[in-house]
Structure formats: structure tokens, C-alpha cells
Design a protein around this motif. Structure first.
Motif, PDB file in Angstrom:
ATOM      1  N   ALA A 768       0.728  -1.296  -0.133  1.00  0.00           N
ATOM      2  CA  ALA A 768      -0.047  -0.029  -0.043  1.00  0.00           C
ATOM      3  C   ALA A 768       0.851   1.062   0.077  1.00  0.00           C
ATOM      4  N   GLU A 769       1.968   1.268   0.950  1.00  0.00           N
ATOM      5  CA  GLU A 769       2.759   2.303   0.749  1.00  0.00           C
ATOM      6  C   GLU A 769       3.631   2.506  -0.355  1.00  0.00           C
ATOM      7  N   ILE A 770       3.986   1.311  -1.024  1.00  0.00           N
ATOM      8  CA  ILE A 770       4.733   1.473  -2.318  1.00  0.00           C
ATOM      9  C   ILE A 770       3.690   2.133  -3.438  1.00  0.00           C
ATOM     10  N   VAL A 771       2.496   1.665  -3.424  1.00  0.00           N
ATOM     11  CA  VAL A 771       1.387   2.259  -4.567  1.00  0.00           C
ATOM     12  C   VAL A 771       1.261   3.674  -4.241  1.00  0.00           C
ATOM     13  N   SER A 772       0.833   4.067  -3.095  1.00  0.00           N
ATOM     14  CA  SER A 772       0.726   5.622  -3.057  1.00  0.00           C
ATOM     15  C   SER A 772       1.797   6.270  -3.141  1.00  0.00           C
ATOM     16  N   THR A 773       2.947   5.884  -2.922  1.00  0.00           N
ATOM     17  CA  THR A 773       4.130   6.479  -3.284  1.00  0.00           C
ATOM     18  C   THR A 773       4.518   6.958  -4.546  1.00  0.00           C
ATOM     19  N   ILE A 774       4.262   5.709  -5.601  1.00  0.00           N
ATOM     20  CA  ILE A 774       4.394   5.719  -6.893  1.00  0.00           C
ATOM     21  C   ILE A 774       3.464   6.657  -7.657  1.00  0.00           C
ATOM     22  N   ILE A 775       2.214   6.666  -7.062  1.00  0.00           N
ATOM     23  CA  ILE A 775       1.133   7.609  -7.486  1.00  0.00           C
ATOM     24  C   ILE A 775       1.636   9.112  -7.347  1.00  0.00           C
ATOM     25  N   ALA A 776       2.083   9.333  -6.209  1.00  0.00           N
ATOM     26  CA  ALA A 776       2.612  10.670  -5.890  1.00  0.00           C
ATOM     27  C   ALA A 776       3.637  11.074  -6.637  1.00  0.00           C
ATOM     28  N   MET A 777       4.768  10.141  -6.826  1.00  0.00           N
ATOM     29  CA  MET A 777       5.769  10.429  -7.719  1.00  0.00           C
ATOM     30  C   MET A 777       5.491  10.840  -9.004  1.00  0.00           C
ATOM     31  N   ALA A 778       4.265   9.732  -9.744  1.00  0.00           N
ATOM     32  CA  ALA A 778       3.919   9.898 -10.997  1.00  0.00           C
ATOM     33  C   ALA A 778       3.413  11.690 -11.197  1.00  0.00           C
ATOM     34  N   HIS A 779       2.603  11.913 -10.039  1.00  0.00           N
ATOM     35  CA  HIS A 779       1.849  13.379 -10.448  1.00  0.00           C
ATOM     36  C   HIS A 779       2.854  14.239 -10.179  1.00  0.00           C
ATOM     37  N   LEU A 781       5.854  14.357 -11.312  1.00  0.00           N
ATOM     38  CA  LEU A 781       6.732  14.242 -12.583  1.00  0.00           C
ATOM     39  C   LEU A 781       5.828  14.487 -13.581  1.00  0.00           C
ATOM     40  N   LYS A 782       4.392  14.886 -13.369  1.00  0.00           N
ATOM     41  CA  LYS A 782       3.635  15.077 -14.244  1.00  0.00           C
ATOM     42  C   LYS A 782       3.134  14.047 -15.278  1.00  0.00           C
ATOM     43  N   LEU A 783       3.200  12.855 -14.617  1.00  0.00           N
ATOM     44  CA  LEU A 783       2.590  11.671 -15.574  1.00  0.00           C
ATOM     45  C   LEU A 783       1.490  11.273 -14.820  1.00  0.00           C
ATOM     46  N   LYS A 784       0.843  10.263 -15.652  1.00  0.00           N
ATOM     47  CA  LYS A 784      -0.440   9.693 -15.212  1.00  0.00           C
ATOM     48  C   LYS A 784       0.209   8.525 -14.662  1.00  0.00           C
ATOM     49  N   ALA A 785      -0.744   8.046 -13.268  1.00  0.00           N
ATOM     50  CA  ALA A 785      -0.530   6.818 -12.766  1.00  0.00           C
ATOM     51  C   ALA A 785      -1.812   5.899 -13.036  1.00  0.00           C
ATOM     52  N   VAL A 786      -1.239   4.735 -13.464  1.00  0.00           N
ATOM     53  CA  VAL A 786      -2.165   3.548 -14.109  1.00  0.00           C
ATOM     54  C   VAL A 786      -1.864   2.441 -13.067  1.00  0.00           C
ATOM     55  N   ALA A 787      -3.020   1.937 -12.512  1.00  0.00           N
ATOM     56  CA  ALA A 787      -2.887   0.639 -11.889  1.00  0.00           C
ATOM     57  C   ALA A 787      -3.425  -0.463 -12.593  1.00  0.00           C
ATOM     58  N   GLU A 788      -2.766  -1.637 -13.023  1.00  0.00           N
ATOM     59  CA  GLU A 788      -3.163  -2.826 -13.408  1.00  0.00           C
ATOM     60  C   GLU A 788      -3.250  -3.982 -12.611  1.00  0.00           C
ATOM     61  N   GLY A 789      -4.287  -4.907 -12.841  1.00  0.00           N
ATOM     62  CA  GLY A 789      -4.505  -5.903 -11.948  1.00  0.00           C
ATOM     63  C   GLY A 789      -5.585  -5.570 -10.974  1.00  0.00           C
ATOM     64  N   VAL A 790      -6.370  -4.662 -11.145  1.00  0.00           N
ATOM     65  CA  VAL A 790      -7.382  -4.422 -10.204  1.00  0.00           C
ATOM     66  C   VAL A 790      -8.615  -5.402 -10.475  1.00  0.00           C
ATOM     67  N   GLU A 791      -8.718  -6.221  -9.104  1.00  0.00           N
ATOM     68  CA  GLU A 791     -10.006  -7.153  -9.254  1.00  0.00           C
ATOM     69  C   GLU A 791     -10.893  -6.936  -8.346  1.00  0.00           C
ATOM     70  N   THR A 792     -10.900  -6.199  -7.421  1.00  0.00           N
ATOM     71  CA  THR A 792     -11.991  -5.840  -6.395  1.00  0.00           C
ATOM     72  C   THR A 792     -12.306  -4.282  -6.432  1.00  0.00           C
TER      73      THR A 792
END
Length: 835
Positions: A768-779, A781-792
Motif C-alpha cells: 500500500a505504501e509503495i503504491v501511494s508513493t508511486i502515485i504521488a511520484m508520478a504526479h 513528475l507530471k505523469l499519469k498513474a495507472v494501476a493494473e490487475g485491479v480485481e476488487t
């Protein structure tokens, strides 16, 4: 443009000249013979006058002696001259102002040629204007006409009175032709007597419709070598004669109009410049980035308020000094040499640098320096823009540790182990040596957790990690996959038996008693071993086979090791068969594409589609990509398959658009091997051209491994792709080694968070911490954050709360055929529980 070139380039340099005492008839003969509209009169080499076809109209044809008088009596004097450096556009204005049709051209005071209206018309360079104007708009004088029986004198008088250089000749109501100044010149030159206008007229009269463009009329005159053309009115009758002089008058009006527009544009530009200068200064002052302006001598002239925030120096403390006061001492001379070389040769430098604040603290910053040159190309300033990236560096290190190391033992985790194993396999393949993978599982470890608690169990795992690490060689890798499972990579083996000997030592080491919180514990381990290349050529196969061998050891009583021993011949035959079939899969049209949608988290609409390759094997059925893509890379088929996938995906996307469906981005995976073996940018360009798909509707997904190999070369390739309009996404982000500084340099649009992080959201705090950090980092860097493998729905809701831009996975849609996907367009696919 043509109207800006000097007239010296277009004037006629061969002058027809004569002395002042030459008879008028002889001058006319010379002009007629040379097909020239003027003759320059020279006296001792000095121009004293000019006689033109227009001057001929003033001759008194009733006096037979007129044609024998000297030319000096009838010539125009003084001579009108024009400087050869004057532009064509300005020359056309001189023709209008002076009311003449010829100028003598001088360069540095010397006579070099003659300029006519015709020369200007043909080279004025305003075809774009002429094509928009009808012929009728250039008719400024009434039609001059004479009867066919009119004498030469009467025709000349009619033209002179009508201020025209030509007249239409009529026999009653019937148009006969046209008589021009040049016809009069011909008759004078040949001393023809008693000739009527009808007899000397040129016929038939070349004509155009009144609504034809001036450009078409000019081109027709130029093509035929004529200077006049008839204009036919709406009723079908002749309404005027169009000459080069008429076209020039129109151009002169346009030139004045354009000059006024240019002056207005200049005034508007000055006003905008003042406003822009004020706005630019305000932007610099309020910018969150520190900005420093240095003169050509390396002295600081300006620093904005953010400079003080980052460095601790007030701008007044640094103005007049050099940037050397910020040096940290961390970089050697070669670093600064390369920096200055880049500034001098490329005009800019960008990168990560360590500097020192006023308080002595050394910190990292992202710095961009640009050179500023004046209009003459002389360097006069440098502009440095930088920001403190300390927090970004800490985030980078935190992500790296969370992504690649086990938080309990500090050992590499599954991701890092897989990466090292992948590199070891490539190295072993290259150098033809063996490697081994060991899979270790602590026997009956669950009883320790159940009876003594997880704290004691965790302590056992930490101690086990320490013992294993102390037993292996330097260069070997010990990793914890999770729970009580460990793996060991032996990247180089002389003999497979060496792995067995190490396994025996490991079993003995683990078997020694553990003393934890006063408890003396005895633990045993079961070990499975797989050997490359005999037992597997991929990370997945090596781990799977070692795991199989480990369970065999448990079945045989635990506290032992087993080597993987499958039926080698059967496996080899199966692999060879699949390899042979794969080589023909493209030709036999056995590859198919499935499509999985991505949706945006705001409106739930489809925001993109990923093309997924499947192999429809004639006997094995549908083969997933995980089974044949690694094989394709190994046998060198990935380039051919990759091109097929790209072409099929682009063709399908264009087909959807041709059906009227809204344009959508199509994502296609490109492997590291394709970047090594192919000119990816050229392949993409050719396929886009072939399929007719606009580049902005194509997105290429590549892994972090691609970014980290040949960084400069890959950066240039991605820049070419972005230049076409193709979007770039980093797939499986978080599982590689990419540096944030490299990400900032690469032309990337989005980061796709690896499904392994998404899978355990709500269960594993680290993920969870990795994902939130990646999303913040992407933004950041002015990049879009896309999550794959979402099942629920819970995963989707959590991702939405974190600001994730797009999601992809079974929750939204499984991969479907092209036809089935059509129904998903323009629908809100976000579940109600999320929206």
C-alpha cells in the motif's frame, strides 16, 4: 519572399541604346528588331534620355518629316533611375508614384540595366494574393476601342487620349482584334503607310472571363508572351483590356495595405512585448523553482526569492559573486568539464548536482542551465533553474527498499531475486556455464508461530537469514520470498554437485539450536535444487522446478535436499515441438489479439485499450503469452511477433474509428529485445503510415529494464516516438531498478503500477505504501498513474482515494475480442461501489 529581393537580380542587363541624333524611325526599327519596349539615349556614354513605346503615341503621324527628326527631340528626359538595392515591392511603389513604365537601374552610381513593369509583375511573389482576386477587380479604365478602318494616327490618338497602351479593334459590332503600342512601333519601324487599325491588329484577341483569377490571367500572359488580354463580361461581351500595368497597380494597393498591417503588427508586438516582459518577471519572482541569471563573465546578476528558500542566501548576498560559492566539493573536475562542454556545444545542460547551502548543508538539486545569446549569436547570459530534490531522493530510496528488500530480514525479496536470477541466466547463457537455484522451506515452522507467537517466529526468520547469508559465497544471493520460504541463487557453478555440497552445509547450519527469548528451538529445513540450463531457461521455470524438488524433499522426510530430476527427453521434445510451431505461427495466422480496457477514475469511461497477444495452437489450444513470449525471445522471433501485434492493433484501432467509434489510445507492449534488435521508431512509423492510424492513438508500453539499458540511446528513440505523437508508458513499474532522475529525463507519459503491488492492497502495508508513493511520484513528475490487475471494488476505491488516474483489470473487464469490446465504448464501467 520574392517581393523582398533586390531589383538588381531581376532587371534586364542588356540595354538597347542609341545616340541622340538617331532618327525616330531608325530608333523604332531597332526597338522592333530587339523586341524591346524602350531605348536608352546615350551622349558620350552618359544616359540623357529614354524613348519608349508610350512616347511613340505622341508622334504626329500626319507630318512625314516627324519620323526623320532626331530622337533627342521626342525622348523623355531627364532619365528616371532607381537603385539596384531597392526591393521589388518598393520598386512597384516607385512605378506608381512616378507614373512611368521603365526605370534605369544603377548600382553604386553605375548604369547596370533597365527595369520594366513586366519584370516586377513576374517576380513580385504575391501569387497567394493574385489567386484570390478576380480579373474584373483590376480593370480601372474604360475600354478603349477603334473601328477597323481607323488610320494609324487615329488609333494612336485614341490610345493616348484613353491613357491606354492598347485598343480593341471592332468592325461594326464584331470584334476584330487588338492594336497595341508595339503594333504602332512595328508600323513606324517598317514605315508602313495607309495601313488601317483592322489591317495591323493582332487577332484573335486572347481573353479570359471577368471572374477568373488574376493569377491565371498573369500566368496566361507569361505563357503566351503577351502583355494584354481581353476580359469577357457576364453578358459575353468584351468589357476591358487587362495589362501588366493593371496587375501592378493592384499589387501596389496590396503592398500599401500590407505595409499598414505590418506597422500595426509592430506596434501591437511592442505592446505585447512590454506586457510579456512584465509577466515574465512576475513569473520568475513567484516561481517555486530557484532561478539565477549569470552574465558572460560568470558573475551572478539576479536571483529570485526561491533562490533564498533553496540555498539560504539572500539574493543581495550573491549578486556580483560567482556560483562557485554553492559548490559542494562532491563533483570532480571532469564533471564540471562535461557540464561546460555541453553548454558550449549544445547550449544547455541538465542533470542532478550536489550543492551546498549557506548553513553548510550539502543537498541534491535538479539543475537546468541554458545559454542566452544576442541577435548576433554572441553569448551574453546563462540562466540556471533548479530545485531541491532531497525529498525526491529519499522517496527514491524508500521505494527501492520497499520494492526490492524484505522489511523483516533485510534480504532481497522475490522481485529483486527474480531480477538477479534473470541477469544470471543471461550471463550463464552467454558464457556457457551452470547456475543453481535453491528453494528452502523451514520444516513445521507454523508450530513456532502458533505456540510461541509471531515475535518469536520473526526472530527465527531473522536468525535464519543471518545464518544462510554467512554460509554462502560472496556473489551468491539469499532472498526471502515470504513466510518461511527462502531462495538462494548460485550464479556460477563449476559442477552441479557443488550445489548439493552447499545444500548439506545449509541444512547443518539451520539445524543448530536457536535461542530466542529464553527458548531453545530446533528447526530443520527442506531444500530443492534446480540447475540451469538443464532444469529451466527462465526465472519462472527455475523457481518452479526448485520448488517441486523442495516438496519432494519434504515428502521424503524433511531435513534434506533433492535435485530436480524430470524426464529430460520428454521435456526437450515438448520444447522443440513448441519452438518449431512458434516459428510458423505468424505465417499460419495462429496469433490473435484480445483487448482489455483501461478506464479513467473520474467518469469511468474507457480511456485506453491494451492489445494482448494469444497463440491459438492447432493442438494445444490457446497458449498464454507467459508460455510462448519467453521462448520467442530466446529463439529470436520476438521482433516478428512484436511487429505483427503492433500492425494488427493499429489496424483494428483504425477499423473502430472508421466505424464511427470514438478515437481511443491503443497500448502495445514492446520488449527490451525489440529495442536491442530493431529500429523501433522506424518500425512504428512505417506501420502507422501503412495502417493510416494517427500516432496520438498509439501508446507503447515498455518495462523499466528497457529504460535502464543504453540510457542515452533509448532516450533518443523515445524522443523520436514522442515527436511522432506516440505516447510512452512504463509497464510493471516498481519491479525494476529505474532511477527517478532517469525517469525525469525520459519522454514518458504514464507509469503502470505492477499488479503484484495491487494484489495485496488492504492486506500488505508495504505494498500500500509503495503504491501511494508511486502515485504521488508520478504526479510530481507530471505523469499519469495507472494501476493494473485491479480485481476488487475495494482495490479500486482505495486507488481512487489515492488519486490514481486510470485502472485496468478483471474488475472492469477481462480481455475480450475486438467485436465484444465495441459494447464497452461510451459506458461508465466503474462499479457503483466505487463511484
Amino acid at each position: 519572399m520574392s517581393s523582398d529581393q533586390p531589383i538588381a537580380r531581376i532587371c534586364q542587363t542588356s540595354l538597347l541604346s542609341c545616340g541622340p541624333d538617331l532618327p525616330v524611325a531608325e530608333a523604332a526599327r531597332l526597338m522592333h528588331q530587339a523586341r524591346c519596349s524602350s531605348i536608352v539615349v546615350l551622349d558620350e556614354g552618359r544616359p540623357v534620355g529614354i524613348w519608349t513605346e508610350a512616347d511613340l503615341l505622341a508622334v504626329d503621324f500626319t507630318d512625314p518629316l516627324t519620323l526623320d527628326q532626331p530622337i533627342r527631340r521626342l525622348m523623355s528626359s531627364p532619365v528616371k533611375t532607381i537603385d539596384g538595392a531597392l526591393s521589388v515591392a518598393d520598386a512597384s511603389m516607385r512605378f506608381r508614384d512616378e507614373g512611368v513604365r521603365h526605370f534605369l537601374v544603377t548600382v553604386d552610381g553605375a548604369l547596370t540595366g533597365v527595369l520594366t513593369q513586366t519584370d516586377v509583375i513576374l517576380r513580385h511573389g504575391v501569387e497567394h494574393f493574385l489567386v484570390l482576386r478576380p480579373v474584373a477587380s483590376a480593370l480601372t479604365r474604360p475600354l478603349v476601342s477603334v473601328p477597323a478602318g481607323a488610320s494609324l494616327r487615329e488609333a494612336a490618338q485614341a490610345m493616348r487620349k484613353g491613357r491606354s497602351d492598347a485598343a480593341a479593334v471592332f468592325d461594326g459590332d464584331k470584334e476584330v482584334g487588338i492594336i497595341t503600342e508595339r503594333d504602332v512601333l512595328r508600323l513606324v519601324a517598317t514605315r508602313a503607310e495607309g495601313v488601317t487599325a483592322g489591317q495591323s491588329a493582332s487577332r484573335p484577341l486572347l481573353s479570359v472571363a471577368h471572374d477568373a483569377s488574376l493569377l491565371s490571367a498573369r500566368n496566361l500572359l507569361q505563357e503566351k508572351g503577351f502583355r494584354h488580354i481581353g476580359v469577357i463580361g457576364p453578358e459575353g461581351a468584351l468589357i476591358g483590356l487587362l495589362s501588366f500595368a493593371d496587375i501592378l497597380a493592384t499589387l501596389q494597393h496590396e503592398y500599401v495595405h500590407r505595409l499598414n498591417e505590418a506597422l500595426k503588427d509592430r506596434d501591437d508586438a511592442l505592446l505585447r512585448s512590454r506586457k510579456d516582459l512584465h509577466t515574465a518577471r512576475r513569473i520568475i519572482e513567484v516561481s517555486l523553482d530557484a532561478i539565477m541569471i549569470i552574465n558572460a563573465d560568470g558573475v551572478i546578476e539576479y536571483a529570485n526569492p526561491s533562490f533564498a528558500t533553496v540555498t539560504g542566501y539572500d539574493p543581495s548576498e550573491v549578486i556580483g559573486k560567482t556560483p562557485r560559492l554553492l559548490k559542494s566539493g562532491r563533483h570532480d573536475q571532469s564533471f564540471y568539464h562535461d557540464l561546460w562542454q555541453s553548454l558550449l556545444t549544445r547550449g544547455f545542460w541538465q542533470g542532478e548536482i550536489w550543492n551546498r547551502r549557506k548553513n553548510g548543508e550539502v543537498y541534491p538539486e535538479w539543475l537546468t542551465i541554458n545559454t542566452i545569446r544576442d541577435e548576433d549569436g554572441r553569448l551574453n547570459h546563462y540562466v540556471a533553474i533548479f530545485n531541491d530534490i532531497s525529498e525526491r531522493k529519499r522517496s527514491e530510496e524508500r521505494i527501492k527498499n520497499l520494492a526490492y528488500f524484505d522489511s523483516l530480514t533485510g534480504l532481497p525479496n522475490r522481485r529483486l531475486f527474480g531480477d538477479r536470477l534473470s541477469m544470471a541466466i543471461a550471463n550463464a547463457h552467454r558464457n556457457s556455464h551452470h547456475l543453481a537455484v535453491m528453494f528452502l522451506d523451514l520444516d513445521l515452522f507454523k508450530r513456532i508461530n502458533d505456540t510461541l507467537g509471531h515475535n518469536v517466529g520473526d526472530a527465527v526468520l531473522v536468525e535464519t537469514a543471518t545464518r544462510l547469508s554467512a554460509t554462502v559465497r560472496e556473489g551468491d544471493t539469499v532472498a526471502r520470498l515470504g513466510g518461511d520460504e527462502f531462495t538462494i541463487l548460485l550464479p556460477e557453478l563449476k559442477e552441479p554437485e557443488d550445489a548439493a555440497k552447499l545444500a548439506a552445509r545449509l541444512i547443518a547450519v539451520v539445524k543448530e539450536p536457536f535461542v530466542i527469548e529464553g527458548h531453545e528451538l530446533y528447526v530443520t529445513t527442506s531444500i530443492g535444487i534446480s540447475i540451469h540450463p538443464e532444469d529451466g531457461a527462465t526465472v519462472e521455470n527455475m523457481l518452479k522446478n526448485a520448488d517441486t524438488a523442495m516438496y519432494r524433499a519434504k515428502d521424503l522426510g524433511r531435513n534434506s535436499y533433492q535435485m530436480y530430476t524430470p524426464a529430460m527427453n520428454a521435456r526437450s521434445f515438448e520444447r522443440l515441438s513448441m519452438e518449431s510451431n512458434l516459428k510458423h505461427a505468424v505465417a499460419r495466422d495462429e496469433l490473435v489479439l484480445a483487448y482489455q480496457v483501461k478506464i479513467d477514475m473520474v467518469g469511468g469511461k474507457v480511456s485506453g485499450i491494451e492489445a494482448l497477444c494469444r497463440w491459438l495452437h492447432p493442438t494445444l489450444g490457446l497458449v498464454p503469452p507467459s508460455d510462448f513470449i519467453p521462448l520467442a525471445e530466446t529463439v529470436g522471433l520476438i521482433g516478428e511477433i512484436g511487429e505483427w501485434v503492433l500492425r494488427a492493433a493499429c489496424r483494428q484501432n483504425r477499423a473502430w474509428q472508421d466505424r464511427g467509434l470514438p478515437p481511443i489510445r491503443m497500448a502495445v507492449n514492446v520488449s527490451a529485445q525489440q529495442f536491442r534488435d530493431q529500429d523501433v521508431a522506424s518500425v512504428v512509423a512505417a506501420i502507422l503510415d501503412e495502417t493510416g492510424l494517427d500516432a496520438r492513438w498509439l501508446e507503447l508500453e515498455l518495462t523499466e529494464t528497457v529504460l535502464m539499458q543504453r540510457v542515452d540511446e533509448i532516450s533518443k528513440i523515445l524522443a523520436r516516438l514522442r515527436g511522432m505523437g506516440v505516447r510512452i508508458a512504463v509497464d510493471d513499474f516498481g519491479t525494476g531498478y529505474s532511477s527517478l532522475s532517469y525517469l525525469k529525463r525520459m519522454p514518458i507519459d504514464s507509469l503502470k503500477i505492477d499488479r503484484s503491488f495491487v494484489r495485496d492492497l488492504g492486506v500488505d502495508r508495504d505494498d500500500a505504501e509503495i503504491v501511494s508513493t508511486i502515485i504521488a511520484m508520478a504526479h510530481n513528475l507530471k505523469l499519469k498513474a495507472v494501476a493494473e490487475g485491479v480485481e476488487t471494488a475495494e482495490q479500486a476505491a482505495w486507488l481512487r482515494a489515492q488519486g490514481c488516474d486510470e485502472i485496468q483489470g478483471f474488475l472492469i473487464s477481462r480481455p475480450v475480442s475486438a467485436e465484444d469490446l465495441v459494447s464497452l465504448f461510451d459506458r461508465n464501467l466503474l462499479p457503483d461501489a466505487v463511484s
